[in-house]
Design an enzyme around this catalytic site. Structure first.
Site, PDB file in Angstrom:
ATOM      1  N   ASP A   9      10.627   6.283   8.953  1.00 45.39           N
ATOM      2  CA  ASP A   9      11.409   7.073   7.994  1.00 45.39           C
ATOM      3  C   ASP A   9      10.483   7.698   6.953  1.00 45.39           C
ATOM      4  O   ASP A   9      10.605   7.407   5.768  1.00 45.39           O
ATOM      5  CB  ASP A   9      12.473   6.182   7.309  1.00 45.39           C
ATOM      6  CG  ASP A   9      11.872   5.017   6.540  1.00 45.39           C
ATOM      7  OD1 ASP A   9      10.746   4.580   6.880  1.00 45.39           O
ATOM      8  OD2 ASP A   9      12.500   4.546   5.576  1.00 45.39           O
ATOM      9  N   HIS A 240       2.503  -1.186   2.923  1.00 45.61           N
ATOM     10  CA  HIS A 240       3.467  -1.931   3.746  1.00 45.61           C
ATOM     11  C   HIS A 240       3.384  -1.504   5.221  1.00 45.61           C
ATOM     12  O   HIS A 240       3.139  -2.320   6.115  1.00 45.61           O
ATOM     13  CB  HIS A 240       4.898  -1.650   3.257  1.00 45.61           C
ATOM     14  CG  HIS A 240       5.139  -1.919   1.806  1.00 45.61           C
ATOM     15  ND1 HIS A 240       5.125  -3.180   1.276  1.00 45.61           N
ATOM     16  CD2 HIS A 240       5.439  -1.085   0.775  1.00 45.61           C
ATOM     17  CE1 HIS A 240       5.404  -3.116  -0.021  1.00 45.61           C
ATOM     18  NE2 HIS A 240       5.591  -1.854  -0.342  1.00 45.61           N
TER      19      HIS A 240
HETATM   20  C1  BDR Z   1       9.372  -0.420   3.063  1.00 43.99           C
HETATM   21  O1  BDR Z   1      10.311   0.367   2.324  1.00 43.99           O
HETATM   22  C2  BDR Z   1      10.003   1.718   2.434  1.00 43.99           C
HETATM   23  O2  BDR Z   1      10.245   2.390   1.225  1.00 43.99           O
HETATM   24  C3  BDR Z   1       8.566   1.794   2.874  1.00 43.99           C
HETATM   25  O3  BDR Z   1       8.333   2.957   3.634  1.00 43.99           O
HETATM   26  C4  BDR Z   1       8.378   0.548   3.691  1.00 43.99           C
HETATM   27  O4  BDR Z   1       8.720   0.752   5.044  1.00 43.99           O
HETATM   28  C5  BDR Z   1       8.763  -1.429   2.115  1.00 43.99           C
HETATM   29  O5  BDR Z   1       9.749  -2.260   1.589  1.00 43.99           O
HETATM   30 CA    CA Z   2       8.974   3.007   5.987  1.00 51.30          CA
END
Ligand code: BDR
Ligand code: CA
Length: 311
Positions: A9, A240
């Protein structure tokens, strides 16, 4: 060599994960599938196409996926990633368009055609993955591995005190995926919040890198200048999704523990909380390998070396 489907995403850290996949000879990026999450799916799809065009990889198929979570009211994270998900930066219009397949069907088709070869790497809400395994349950036996960025097991959440964004955004999908009986590595906030790229490192990459690392600096300016300062942080970017992607081809960056993890679906304050039964006598059989520690220095070194020279 593992073939990866990146379910994503984008999202700034999603973009950084995509670049790492393209920069890593140990994996082949077989497809990108998109989902609503950080921003709506029309935008995440456009972003995936834009990023692949930017990276010169218009050969990789992009399939658009689900627009809405299974049950809950949608949430987004545009305040973190900028209005368009890429820090508000408008890169050149993509030269490619999505394939005709829905993401769910592309996932099913690719996994069924290549037993034991495909690693699914979901780095957004789990809507597409849940629907794929519901529509064709045999993908659970045929997938190589499912490496998920999501959850917060022994650390606080990042959208609520308990819940992490990808799980909170579609907790019912996460429940389906965690209980589908396939091999899962869960890369949660427990380790991703230790994987930090500093602003000075982003500057260094832009100064001694290429057009992709310059684009990274542009996108990340929103995070460092707008979102970060509101949270007492102008310098640290949590990797992340890139850490999750790295775990798909270099799992020894992380220490793993087999554990049973479930998702809270009925709590009014705790919807989307991931509950890990660590070292408990009443624990059901483990359903995931959970990330419990990471060699963050080695990971950041790997990330910087790879993206500096790949584009
Ligand atoms: C996740 O939340 C999204 O905003 C980031 O892309 C990542 O996949 C981290 O909590
Ligand atoms: Ca993400």
């Amino acid at each position: 060599m593992p073939r990866i489907i990146l379910d994503t995403d984008p999202g700034i850290d999603d973009a950084l994960a995509l670049f790492l996949a393209l920069a890593s000879p140990e994996v082949q990026l077989a497809a990108v599938t998109t989902v609503s999450g950080n921003v709506p799916v029309e935008q995440t799809t456009l972003n995936a196409l834009t990023l692949l065009t930017l990276a010169g990889r218009s050969d990789i198929p992009v399939a658009r996926g689900c627009a809405l979570p299974l049950l809950r009211t949608p949430i987004d994270a545009a305040h973190v990633h900028g209005s368009n998900g890429l820090g508000g930066i408008h890169f050149p219009t993509p030269t490619i368009t999505p394939v005709a397949h829905h993401a769910v069907d592309l996932i099913i088709e690719m996994v069924m055609q290549a037993p034991g070869e495909i690693t699914l790497v979901p780095i957004g809400p789990l809507t597409n993955i849940a629907l794929a395994v519901r529509k064709e349950p045999r993908i659970a036996e045929r997938v190589r591995e499912v490496v998920i960025m999501g959850g917060a097991l022994r650390v606080p959440g990042n959208v609520t005190p308990m819940a992490e964004f990808n799980i909170a955004a579609d907790p019912h999908a996460a429940h389906i995926v965690l209980h589908a009986g396939w091999p899962i590595r869960l890369v949660s906030l427990d380790t991703t919040t230790c994987a930090i790229l500093h602003r000075s490192q982003v500057e260094e990459l832009a100064a001694h890198g290429n057009h992709v690392t310059t684009a990274m600096r542009q996108m990340m300016a929103h995070y460092f200048d707008v979102f970060g300062p509101q949270h007492g942080n102008q310098d640290r970017f949590h990797m992340h999704d890139p850490l999750c992607l790295a775990a798909a081809f270099q799992p020894d960056l992380i220490t793993w523990e087999p554990v049973y993890v479930d998702v809270e679906l009925t709590g009014t304050l705790t919807l989307g909380t991931t509950v890990g039964y660590f070292k408990r006598a009443d624990a059901p059989a483990p359903n995931v390998l959970a990330s419990v520690a990471v060699d963050a220095e080695r990971f950041i070194r790997l990330y910087m070396e790879r993206v500096r020279v790949a584009f």
